[in-house]
Write an enzyme that holds these catalytic residues in place. Sequence first.
Site, PDB file in Angstrom:
ATOM      1  N   THR A 108      34.899 -37.442 -19.687  1.00 29.01           N
ATOM      2  CA  THR A 108      35.661 -36.878 -20.813  1.00 29.01           C
ATOM      3  C   THR A 108      35.574 -35.349 -20.770  1.00 29.01           C
ATOM      4  O   THR A 108      34.509 -34.785 -20.545  1.00 29.01           O
ATOM      5  CB  THR A 108      35.105 -37.428 -22.141  1.00 29.01           C
TER       6      THR A 108
ATOM      7  N   GLN B   3      32.756 -14.477  -9.177  1.00 29.03           N
ATOM      8  CA  GLN B   3      32.457 -13.087  -9.555  1.00 29.03           C
ATOM      9  C   GLN B   3      33.671 -12.174  -9.455  1.00 29.03           C
ATOM     10  O   GLN B   3      33.625 -11.045  -9.940  1.00 29.03           O
ATOM     11  CB  GLN B   3      31.334 -12.523  -8.677  1.00 29.03           C
TER      12      GLN B   3
ATOM     13  N   CYS C 219      21.373 -16.594 -11.580  1.00 26.78           N
ATOM     14  CA  CYS C 219      21.425 -17.915 -10.941  1.00 26.78           C
ATOM     15  C   CYS C 219      20.264 -18.116  -9.978  1.00 26.78           C
ATOM     16  O   CYS C 219      19.888 -19.230  -9.672  1.00 26.78           O
ATOM     17  CB  CYS C 219      22.702 -18.110 -10.149  1.00 26.78           C
TER      18      CYS C 219
ATOM     19  N   SER D 105      34.711 -19.681 -13.017  1.00 30.45           N
ATOM     20  CA  SER D 105      33.778 -20.140 -14.049  1.00 30.45           C
ATOM     21  C   SER D 105      33.985 -19.315 -15.314  1.00 30.45           C
ATOM     22  O   SER D 105      34.242 -18.101 -15.240  1.00 30.45           O
ATOM     23  CB  SER D 105      32.341 -19.966 -13.535  1.00 30.45           C
TER      24      SER D 105
ATOM     25  N   THR E  83      29.577 -24.281 -10.259  1.00 24.00           N
ATOM     26  CA  THR E  83      28.809 -25.035  -9.268  1.00 24.00           C
ATOM     27  C   THR E  83      29.460 -26.389  -8.990  1.00 24.00           C
ATOM     28  O   THR E  83      29.604 -26.800  -7.833  1.00 24.00           O
ATOM     29  CB  THR E  83      27.361 -25.227  -9.787  1.00 24.00           C
TER      30      THR E  83
ATOM     31  N   HIS F 253      31.904 -18.471 -17.883  1.00 28.68           N
ATOM     32  CA  HIS F 253      30.933 -17.548 -18.487  1.00 28.68           C
ATOM     33  C   HIS F 253      30.883 -16.186 -17.821  1.00 28.68           C
ATOM     34  O   HIS F 253      30.216 -15.276 -18.310  1.00 28.68           O
ATOM     35  CB  HIS F 253      29.544 -18.189 -18.596  1.00 28.68           C
TER      36      HIS F 253
ATOM     37  N   ASN G 122      27.686 -11.818  -5.841  1.00 31.71           N
ATOM     38  CA  ASN G 122      27.142 -11.706  -7.193  1.00 31.71           C
ATOM     39  C   ASN G 122      25.930 -10.791  -7.303  1.00 31.71           C
ATOM     40  O   ASN G 122      25.586 -10.359  -8.393  1.00 31.71           O
ATOM     41  CB  ASN G 122      26.788 -13.098  -7.745  1.00 31.71           C
TER      42      ASN G 122
HETATM   43  N1  PLP Z   1      29.305 -18.476  -7.604  1.00 28.83           N
HETATM   44  C1  PLP Z   1      28.911 -17.244  -7.951  1.00 28.83           C
HETATM   45  C2  PLP Z   1      29.248 -16.100  -7.058  1.00 28.83           C
HETATM   46  C3  PLP Z   1      28.163 -17.040  -9.118  1.00 28.83           C
HETATM   47  O1  PLP Z   1      27.758 -15.802  -9.446  1.00 28.83           O
HETATM   48  C4  PLP Z   1      27.856 -18.158  -9.923  1.00 28.83           C
HETATM   49  C5  PLP Z   1      27.059 -18.038 -11.158  1.00 28.83           C
HETATM   50  O2  PLP Z   1      26.646 -17.107 -11.639  1.00 28.83           O
HETATM   51  C6  PLP Z   1      28.319 -19.417  -9.532  1.00 28.83           C
HETATM   52  C7  PLP Z   1      29.028 -19.532  -8.369  1.00 28.83           C
HETATM   53  C8  PLP Z   1      27.993 -20.641 -10.308  1.00 28.83           C
HETATM   54  O3  PLP Z   1      28.766 -20.750 -11.474  1.00 28.83           O
HETATM   55  P1  PLP Z   1      28.191 -21.636 -12.680  1.00 28.83           P
HETATM   56  O4  PLP Z   1      27.047 -20.879 -13.246  1.00 28.83           O
HETATM   57  O5  PLP Z   1      29.350 -21.751 -13.627  1.00 28.83           O
HETATM   58  O6  PLP Z   1      27.799 -22.942 -12.094  1.00 28.83           O
END
Ligand code: PLP
Length: 366
Positions: free
Chosen positions: A224, A162, A309, A182, A53, A184, A132
């Site tokens: 940091t 994704q 999300c 990202s 994000t 995770h 997503n």
């Molecule tokens: N963009 C997409 C397509 C996502 O599926 C997600 C989160 O699941 C994000 C952005 C946001 O990433 P983050 O959760 O690391 O902020």
Amino acid sequence: MCDAMAHYGNPSSLHALGADAARLLKQCRADVGEALGERFLKDGQLLFTSCGTEATALALLGTARAKSRRVARTILTTDSEHPSVENNLKLLEKEGFCVVRVSTRGGVLDMTTVQAHLNSDLFMVSMMLVNNETGARYPVEQIFAMARAASPEVVCHCDAVQGFLKVPFTARSLGADLITVSAHKIHGPKGVGALFVSERMLKERRLSPFLFGGGQEFGFRSGTENMLGIVGFAAAAKACAGSLRTSLPHMAALSARLRASLEGSEITLNTPPVAAPHIVSLTLPQIKSETMLHHLAAHGIYVSAGSACSAHAKGPSSVLLAFGLDGAAAASSLRISFSPENTEDDVDALCAALADGLKTLVRIKH
Ligand code: PLP
């Protein structure tokens, strides 16, 4: 990550401990860059952030607020972007930009609308690689190339959160100026992301920071660095990139197994033909998503209604509405996502639990 706890220095410190942490940070940057197909990163080309994000906010707001910004005002995006794109674009809309949201009905980008906006007023294109919620894989390479042909100065951003290490691509093959990823989504820790920045953006000073402070991350993202998170991100990127050849066909096979077993059932599949291998979207017959979600959870199977999300959003998923589902169908939809660690037995257990749920769960009367 456990090993990295021994490297306690702050990469900005000048003493030996700091230099040690700085070396580690540099190696992590190279590893994430390599997973994006970029072996030799210039300073500023890979910026670590607190999540996807934040990387997207930096991309969109940082481009719109750059000093050398052009006067063009049109931003082309899709109607099914993640809120991290959509909500920043809403902000830019309030600031005077004209945001055009291309339809993705059925998981297919409406090329007529794209064509209609390919002109010299095009300031930015921001499109996701993989949706997503539906798993749809959009032809962003083609759109970015068309946009550049129409307006050479256009800035192209891709939310590849994704798609990263789920569908094959490199920073170069995408042809984007800015790419969000990202940790995770690739088995890394939560709370760390990165923005890839093209050499052109850096050379032409088209990106401004929006977090100001000590000037970390080449001045683009003060604060940091989250060293443990970054180390975990790099380790995950390296591991996933190293196993792509087996993990992608494996997830595709799991997805095919699930889809085959649902054929002829009351469940309808939403995932379009051109899709990433790890996401299957389906709609249940008159059973609320949450009801089935809890039923599956009781069997140790964890899926989502829409995406995690947007779990806090009220009302049916705007992505599924954009896909073409009505409110009732969207409220009865589930998103199944596979990881390379899932097995055929997992899919069979899911199918059995779904079948059991269809028999036993309360149906909604419309
Ligand atoms: N963009 C997409 C397509 C996502 O599926 C997600 C989160 O699941 C994000 C952005 C946001 O990433 P983050 O959760 O690391 O902020």
